[in-house]
Write an enzyme that holds these catalytic residues in place. Sequence first.
Site, PDB file in Angstrom:
ATOM      1  N   GLY A   1     -40.658  63.769  -6.149  1.00 55.02           N
ATOM      2  CA  GLY A   1     -39.747  64.005  -5.702  1.00 55.02           C
ATOM      3  C   GLY A   1     -38.519  64.223  -4.766  1.00 55.02           C
ATOM      4  O   GLY A   1     -38.233  63.136  -4.221  1.00 55.02           O
TER       5      GLY A   1
ATOM      6  N   GLY B   1     -45.753  60.466  -5.297  1.00 51.53           N
ATOM      7  CA  GLY B   1     -45.038  61.818  -5.998  1.00 51.53           C
ATOM      8  C   GLY B   1     -43.614  61.219  -5.160  1.00 51.53           C
ATOM      9  O   GLY B   1     -43.726  60.709  -4.287  1.00 51.53           O
TER      10      GLY B   1
ATOM     11  N   LYS C   1     -45.044  81.043   7.037  1.00 52.76           N
ATOM     12  CA  LYS C   1     -45.251  80.630   5.614  1.00 52.76           C
ATOM     13  C   LYS C   1     -45.228  81.749   4.476  1.00 52.76           C
ATOM     14  O   LYS C   1     -46.138  83.008   4.868  1.00 52.76           O
ATOM     15  CB  LYS C   1     -46.347  79.455   5.073  1.00 52.76           C
TER      16      LYS C   1
ATOM     17  N   VAL D   1     -38.557  64.894  -1.139  1.00 55.16           N
ATOM     18  CA  VAL D   1     -39.705  64.387  -0.496  1.00 55.16           C
ATOM     19  C   VAL D   1     -39.913  62.538  -0.963  1.00 55.16           C
ATOM     20  O   VAL D   1     -39.551  61.504   0.273  1.00 55.16           O
ATOM     21  CB  VAL D   1     -40.372  65.208   0.669  1.00 55.16           C
TER      22      VAL D   1
END
Length: 354
Positions: free
Chosen positions: A185, A183, A81, A187
Amino acid sequence: MTAFWTEADYDDHELVQLVRDAKSGLTAIIAIHSTHLGPGAGGTRFWHYSEPKAAMRDALRLSRGMSYKNAMAGLPMGGGKAVILADEARTKTPELLAAFGDAVEGLGGKYVTAEDVGITEADMVAVSERTRFVSGLPVEGEGSAGGDPGPFTAMGIYLGIKAAVKHKLGKDSVEGVHIAVQGTGSVGGGVARLLAKDGAQLTLSDINEERAQAMARDLGGEFVAPDAIMSTACDVFSPNALGAILDDEGIACLDCAIVAGGANNQFARAKHGAMLSERGILYAPDYVINAGGIISVAQEYLDRQQGEKGGINEVRKRIAQIPARLTQIWQESEATGVSSDVVADRMAQKLIGR
């Protein structure tokens, strides 16, 4: 920040590199947890951190999660990452992206990058001008893997939620099941749309309240403020924003039977998995349920680098295996009395040789 080995989340990472380029203003951390199964693969996060230590913690936790995620998804990829430390204005320039691409190229293929929070498909195209070791690029042809991994992540989460509802609630459909989505967004919004098509009762929330309100209107759901979503009485709480929300306070306020969502590293600390289990709440391990995006990214990369042609069909086939993998984890958890997060961790650790 150089003493990363003193971090509680350091887990014998193979490489942790601090990248500085004064000319472009780039400050980034690239963390490679394991290359046991293949090159460390995982997206790049562009985020403003209040302190450098928080960025290091994110890089360490996220890269370890990618090792587990890729292993459990059956991918020939290790875990890595990157985080780019954005300024308060989140200034992103071509020069900064170029410098980051050079850093990835300098690792010689040990790390393969792609989109994550704050990074777009267009950003990855810019990075690809400086390195071969990048994925999440525009689709090159019909049937090919590639493009924005968000919809694939959403599809895996949607299938995982359906599996959780069947396992915990005994229902073959999410019709009428109350799901609180944190959330909205790329996804979370994708998950909400898929659930709405199946007739789920939705409660939505996001720090971008205007976006969440608009989606709630479009999907016939309800909107609640960000500080109210975790305590919403529902069947399923689906966290699809940032991680570490399941801490002492967060778990105590939950009023649900299932936690199943795409946010990475949902538990603030290891003890919180057992705490959630003790409350009788079924948990879908985050890196298992949200693997759809990396499945797409990995297949795209493998097709491009090795001449394989699994394409979109192979992506869909692997995503369709997520429910069965989750069910296996839940069954073992119930048989052994060990929380599902620990069961999944042990499975992943065995796969990566740890």
